[in-house]
Design an enzyme around this catalytic site. Structure first.
Site, PDB file in Angstrom:
ATOM      1  N   THR A  11      44.722  34.548  31.071  1.00 50.64           N
ATOM      2  CA  THR A  11      44.635  35.433  29.909  1.00 50.64           C
ATOM      3  C   THR A  11      43.569  36.509  30.177  1.00 50.64           C
ATOM      4  O   THR A  11      43.322  37.362  29.337  1.00 50.64           O
ATOM      5  CB  THR A  11      44.240  34.640  28.638  1.00 50.64           C
ATOM      6  OG1 THR A  11      43.058  33.901  28.927  1.00 50.64           O
ATOM      7  CG2 THR A  11      45.348  33.701  28.197  1.00 50.64           C
ATOM      8  N   ASP A  68      40.077  28.953  38.525  1.00 46.39           N
ATOM      9  CA  ASP A  68      38.944  28.562  37.704  1.00 46.39           C
ATOM     10  C   ASP A  68      37.676  28.902  38.470  1.00 46.39           C
ATOM     11  O   ASP A  68      37.591  28.659  39.676  1.00 46.39           O
ATOM     12  CB  ASP A  68      39.001  27.058  37.389  1.00 46.39           C
ATOM     13  CG  ASP A  68      38.224  26.785  36.124  1.00 46.39           C
ATOM     14  OD1 ASP A  68      38.660  27.248  35.060  1.00 46.39           O
ATOM     15  OD2 ASP A  68      37.145  26.162  36.197  1.00 46.39           O
ATOM     16  N   PHE A 144      33.262  41.690  33.964  1.00 44.55           N
ATOM     17  CA  PHE A 144      33.334  40.794  32.805  1.00 44.55           C
ATOM     18  C   PHE A 144      32.348  39.652  33.019  1.00 44.55           C
ATOM     19  O   PHE A 144      31.729  39.529  34.081  1.00 44.55           O
ATOM     20  CB  PHE A 144      34.761  40.253  32.622  1.00 44.55           C
ATOM     21  CG  PHE A 144      35.188  39.276  33.685  1.00 44.55           C
ATOM     22  CD1 PHE A 144      35.632  39.731  34.912  1.00 44.55           C
ATOM     23  CD2 PHE A 144      35.138  37.902  33.466  1.00 44.55           C
ATOM     24  CE1 PHE A 144      36.023  38.837  35.900  1.00 44.55           C
ATOM     25  CE2 PHE A 144      35.532  36.994  34.445  1.00 44.55           C
ATOM     26  CZ  PHE A 144      35.967  37.476  35.669  1.00 44.55           C
ATOM     27  N   ARG A 173      36.238  35.325  44.000  1.00 42.68           N
ATOM     28  CA  ARG A 173      37.677  35.371  43.686  1.00 42.68           C
ATOM     29  C   ARG A 173      38.437  36.084  44.807  1.00 42.68           C
ATOM     30  O   ARG A 173      39.490  35.620  45.229  1.00 42.68           O
ATOM     31  CB  ARG A 173      37.883  36.090  42.344  1.00 42.68           C
ATOM     32  CG  ARG A 173      39.338  36.162  41.890  1.00 42.68           C
ATOM     33  CD  ARG A 173      39.427  36.503  40.427  1.00 42.68           C
ATOM     34  NE  ARG A 173      38.635  35.579  39.632  1.00 42.68           N
ATOM     35  CZ  ARG A 173      37.445  35.867  39.107  1.00 42.68           C
ATOM     36  NH1 ARG A 173      36.939  37.076  39.220  1.00 42.68           N
ATOM     37  NH2 ARG A 173      36.767  34.954  38.451  1.00 42.68           N
TER      38      ARG A 173
HETATM   39  P1  IMP Z   1      36.889  30.681  33.930  1.00 44.21           P
HETATM   40  O1  IMP Z   1      36.839  29.318  33.301  1.00 44.21           O
HETATM   41  O2  IMP Z   1      37.413  30.669  35.319  1.00 44.21           O
HETATM   42  O3  IMP Z   1      37.551  31.713  33.085  1.00 44.21           O
HETATM   43  O4  IMP Z   1      35.407  31.187  34.118  1.00 44.21           O
HETATM   44  C1  IMP Z   1      34.340  30.680  33.419  1.00 44.21           C
HETATM   45  C2  IMP Z   1      33.373  31.745  33.040  1.00 44.21           C
HETATM   46  O5  IMP Z   1      32.676  32.132  34.217  1.00 44.21           O
HETATM   47  C3  IMP Z   1      33.983  32.992  32.466  1.00 44.21           C
HETATM   48  O6  IMP Z   1      34.021  32.953  31.095  1.00 44.21           O
HETATM   49  C4  IMP Z   1      33.043  34.065  32.903  1.00 44.21           C
HETATM   50  O7  IMP Z   1      32.048  34.212  31.948  1.00 44.21           O
HETATM   51  C5  IMP Z   1      32.426  33.494  34.175  1.00 44.21           C
HETATM   52  N1  IMP Z   1      33.045  34.107  35.343  1.00 44.21           N
HETATM   53  C6  IMP Z   1      34.077  33.651  36.089  1.00 44.21           C
HETATM   54  N2  IMP Z   1      34.364  34.506  37.076  1.00 44.21           N
HETATM   55  C7  IMP Z   1      33.500  35.523  36.941  1.00 44.21           C
HETATM   56  C8  IMP Z   1      33.303  36.724  37.647  1.00 44.21           C
HETATM   57  O8  IMP Z   1      34.003  37.084  38.603  1.00 44.21           O
HETATM   58  N3  IMP Z   1      32.309  37.504  37.203  1.00 44.21           N
HETATM   59  C9  IMP Z   1      31.526  37.177  36.144  1.00 44.21           C
HETATM   60  N4  IMP Z   1      31.661  36.096  35.448  1.00 44.21           N
HETATM   61  C10 IMP Z   1      32.650  35.268  35.841  1.00 44.21           C
END
Ligand code: IMP
Length: 190
Positions: A11, A68, A144, A173
């Site tokens: 999302t 993730d 973000f 990533r």
């Molecule tokens: P998610 O569960 O993979 O969506 O990531 C967990 C949290 O880690 C997200 O809400 C972001 O706040 C943070 N996050 C994940 N990847 C990134 C990134 O590439 N840059 C900054 N924050 C990230």
């Protein structure tokens, strides 16, 4: 087996754009599947990613991957790690900066785990990691999540001060997505 179309179930449009740019660089087309998974609570990103993948595959019979990620801060023993999303929503960037205060050791890393699966039952995991540090101040409006407080090692800018192409040169990533793309391209030749 060759996959005509590969989907990224997320999302988060920032994540999708980052991955899409890498796919297109290698001449591949990435499709977006706007699918919200119920993220399980676990200390292991791979377990979370695999569980999310199976939720997607139970509803969509397509070649698809989920990702993730987490931010791991050394002096906080890896916190917020798998709880990054919740911590971002609750205490946010300022909360992390407050937790660290004037601490000089600000080493941290981002970890990305991709779980890819296809209707034939094949599943693969790809990971990517980037070392860096937590800045003392919020810097940059791009990206973000924790991007504006994460500065990758040997670079002056935070991820928040980089555009997608620049972030893709170093990010966790991007590393995981490149591994996936190379694997997909290798399979094409089989
Ligand atoms: P998610 O569960 O993979 O969506 O990531 C967990 C949290 O880690 C997200 O809400 C972001 O706040 C943070 N996050 C994940 N990847 C990134 C990134 O590439 N840059 C900054 N924050 C990230």
């Amino acid at each position: 087996m060759k996959f005509k179309e590969v989907y990224f179930a997320t999302t988060n449009l920032h994540k999708f754009k980052e991955a899409e740019k890498i796919f297109s660089k290698y001449g591949l087309n990435l499709k977006h599947l706007n699918f919200k998974t119920a993220e399980i609570q676990s200390e292991n990103l791979e377990e979370i990613a695999k569980n999310s993948l199976n939720q997607v595959l139970s509803q969509h019979k397509i070649p698809v991957f989920v990702e993730d990620a987490g931010l791991f801060i050394k002096v906080l023993n890896g916190f917020p790690g798998p709880y990054s999303s919740y911590v971002f929503k609750t205490i946010g960037l300022k909360g992390i900066l407050n937790l660290l205060g004037k601490t000089r050791n600000r080493e941290a890393f981002f970890l990305s785990v991709i779980a890819f699966g296809s209707p034939s039952g094949e599943q693969k995991i790809f990971t990517g990691k980037v070392l860096g540090k937590i800045t003392f101040k919020i810097r940059g409006l791009g990206g973000f999540g924790f991007d504006p407080i994460f500065q990758p090692k040997n670079h002056k800018k935070t991820f928040g001060q980089m555009n997608v192409e620049e972030k893709n040169r170093f990010s966790h990533r991007a590393k995981a997505v490149k591994k996936l793309v190379k694997w997909l391209l290798f399979k094409e030749k089989l």
